[in-house]
Design a protein around this motif. Sequence first.
Motif, PDB file in Angstrom:
ATOM      1  N   TYR A 211       0.838  -1.205   0.000  1.00 52.82           N
ATOM      2  CA  TYR A 211       0.000   0.000   0.000  1.00 52.82           C
ATOM      3  C   TYR A 211       0.876   1.260   0.000  1.00 52.82           C
ATOM      4  CZ  TYR A 211      -3.827   3.163   1.250  1.00 52.82           C
ATOM      5  OH  TYR A 211      -4.753   4.178   1.268  1.00 52.82           O
ATOM      6  N   ARG A 213       3.995   1.541  -1.039  1.00 52.15           N
ATOM      7  CA  ARG A 213       4.664   1.670  -2.337  1.00 52.15           C
ATOM      8  C   ARG A 213       3.716   2.230  -3.384  1.00 52.15           C
ATOM      9  NH1 ARG A 213       6.903  -3.726  -4.832  1.00 52.15           N
ATOM     10  NH2 ARG A 213       4.691  -4.025  -5.269  1.00 52.15           N
ATOM     11  N   THR A 214       2.467   1.791  -3.365  1.00 46.07           N
ATOM     12  CA  THR A 214       1.481   2.302  -4.320  1.00 46.07           C
ATOM     13  C   THR A 214       1.280   3.800  -4.133  1.00 46.07           C
ATOM     14  OG1 THR A 214       0.347   0.162  -4.359  1.00 46.07           O
ATOM     15  CG2 THR A 214      -0.878   2.061  -5.176  1.00 46.07           C
ATOM     16  N   ILE A 249      -9.501   1.056  -5.726  1.00 43.80           N
ATOM     17  CA  ILE A 249      -8.189   0.924  -6.356  1.00 43.80           C
ATOM     18  C   ILE A 249      -8.151   1.635  -7.701  1.00 43.80           C
ATOM     19  CG2 ILE A 249      -6.455  -0.700  -7.202  1.00 43.80           C
ATOM     20  CD1 ILE A 249      -6.915  -0.622  -4.150  1.00 43.80           C
ATOM     21  N   VAL A 253      -5.362   4.585  -8.379  1.00 47.23           N
ATOM     22  CA  VAL A 253      -4.247   4.406  -9.315  1.00 47.23           C
ATOM     23  C   VAL A 253      -4.492   5.084 -10.662  1.00 47.23           C
ATOM     24  CG1 VAL A 253      -2.844   2.671 -10.505  1.00 47.23           C
ATOM     25  CG2 VAL A 253      -3.600   2.259  -8.167  1.00 47.23           C
ATOM     26  N   TYR A 334      -4.589  -6.112  -3.131  1.00 48.01           N
ATOM     27  CA  TYR A 334      -3.139  -5.905  -3.151  1.00 48.01           C
ATOM     28  C   TYR A 334      -2.551  -6.399  -4.466  1.00 48.01           C
ATOM     29  CZ  TYR A 334      -3.545  -4.546   1.682  1.00 48.01           C
ATOM     30  OH  TYR A 334      -3.897  -3.873   2.824  1.00 48.01           O
ATOM     31  N   MET A 337      -3.465  -3.606  -6.933  1.00 50.57           N
ATOM     32  CA  MET A 337      -2.579  -2.446  -6.863  1.00 50.57           C
ATOM     33  C   MET A 337      -1.270  -2.706  -7.603  1.00 50.57           C
ATOM     34  SD  MET A 337      -2.909  -0.709  -3.082  1.00 50.57           S
ATOM     35  CE  MET A 337      -3.288  -2.172  -2.124  1.00 50.57           C
ATOM     36  N   MET A 338      -0.697  -3.888  -7.389  1.00 52.42           N
ATOM     37  CA  MET A 338       0.571  -4.215  -8.048  1.00 52.42           C
ATOM     38  C   MET A 338       0.387  -4.281  -9.552  1.00 52.42           C
ATOM     39  SD  MET A 338       2.390  -6.990  -5.505  1.00 52.42           S
ATOM     40  CE  MET A 338       1.042  -8.180  -5.436  1.00 52.42           C
ATOM     41  N   THR A 341      -0.642  -0.670 -11.223  1.00 50.93           N
ATOM     42  CA  THR A 341       0.471   0.288 -11.307  1.00 50.93           C
ATOM     43  C   THR A 341       1.503  -0.166 -12.344  1.00 50.93           C
ATOM     44  OG1 THR A 341       1.528  -0.823  -9.408  1.00 50.93           O
ATOM     45  CG2 THR A 341       0.257   1.169  -8.953  1.00 50.93           C
ATOM     46  N   ALA A 349       6.771   1.912 -11.454  1.00 48.83           N
ATOM     47  CA  ALA A 349       6.563   0.617 -10.796  1.00 48.83           C
ATOM     48  C   ALA A 349       7.688  -0.325 -11.212  1.00 48.83           C
ATOM     49  CB  ALA A 349       5.200   0.049 -11.183  1.00 48.83           C
TER      50      ALA A 349
END
Length: 386
Positions: A211, A213-214, A249, A253, A334, A337-338, A341, A349
């Motif tokens: 979270y 890092r996002t 999300i 993002v 999660y 998000m990965m 991004t 990223a």
Amino acid sequence: MKRLFALFLCGLMVASLAGCGSNDSSSSESSSASESVASEESSTDTSESSSSEESSAESSAFTFTDSLGREFTFEEPIETVAASGLLSQLVIYSLAPDTLVGWSNEWSEGAEKYIPEKYSSLPLIGQLYGSNTEMNPEQLMIADPDVVIDIGDSKDGIAEDLDALEEQTGIPFIHIDADMATMPECYTILGELLGMEEEAQVYADFCDSIYTRTLDIMEEVGDEKVSVLYLTGDTGTNVIAKGSYHAEIIDLVGDNLAVVDSPSSKGTGNETDIEQLMLWDPEVIFFSPDSGVYDTVADDPLWSGLQAIQSGRYYEVPIGPHNWMGFPPSIQRYLGMMWMTKILYPEQADFDIQAEVTRYYEMFYHYELTDEDYQELVANSLGKLE
């Protein structure tokens, strides 16, 4: 929600009555006359043993306060748990799968690949809130868990609901608050409840790191967010609207162009049409895995006018065992998000997405993801990355 809760309480009463049998009074009258009071020596031994057991029980007893401020006292460590809904199910399964006595929700098609049979074969108990798979009072009573754990947002009247359920069943119903920002704290609290503090800290740290890092990536992106739409429905023309419960999300993002007067709270989103999609004309389109149009839009004249289709910047959201964007909302976010991004901001990223996804599956599903597994999951979801 109140109607569902009332129906569940009625079901509990029926299950309780069904489980009651008639007492055979003659059994006590026919007790053997030969039974006698234990000797003084035996009584002394029993007293010493009882004293030792009481001391041990006192040492293992603990108190716990849930997110609603309700205090519980447990005489022994918690060994068996029932989940109130999907988010609870996924969080508990990740940290302590062997404590679960059943499932609140059925796993999606194909989930058996990721969930070992010893877990997937657990009985379906159902969920407390929501429109899917209502909780089965009889099955809950048969499973007889030490606690029922509810994880998520604090719904109106939830404390009264859970208190009433505890009174009806004799089973503590515990609530732990959780959203994307507070999931690390949720794992910490759950670890305290289950006596798994060290294990829970690993999950708390992971959630916090992804979270954070996002947020860092989005701070670097600043005002240069990529415009997006998340499309679902049989024709792919329903949108997950900006500001809706399911768009957390997407809004974080991307620049979600789907601004509507009344955002739907359902995962099916708001109905629109191709003309409206062309007016929004996003840079990137994400198709729900159940939309069924990803494979056809490139050759469809109705879609070819959209810049995302023309440029090949459209993707199908990965699924397995659940939608990576968290539909319904869960810790799958999660993954979302990965993945999102990495799609939208590959320069910022700068992490190895396959390594991250592999780690996630090992932690949250206790499954060792192979290269073949990974490629299958992202077949329509990363292939167009340059």
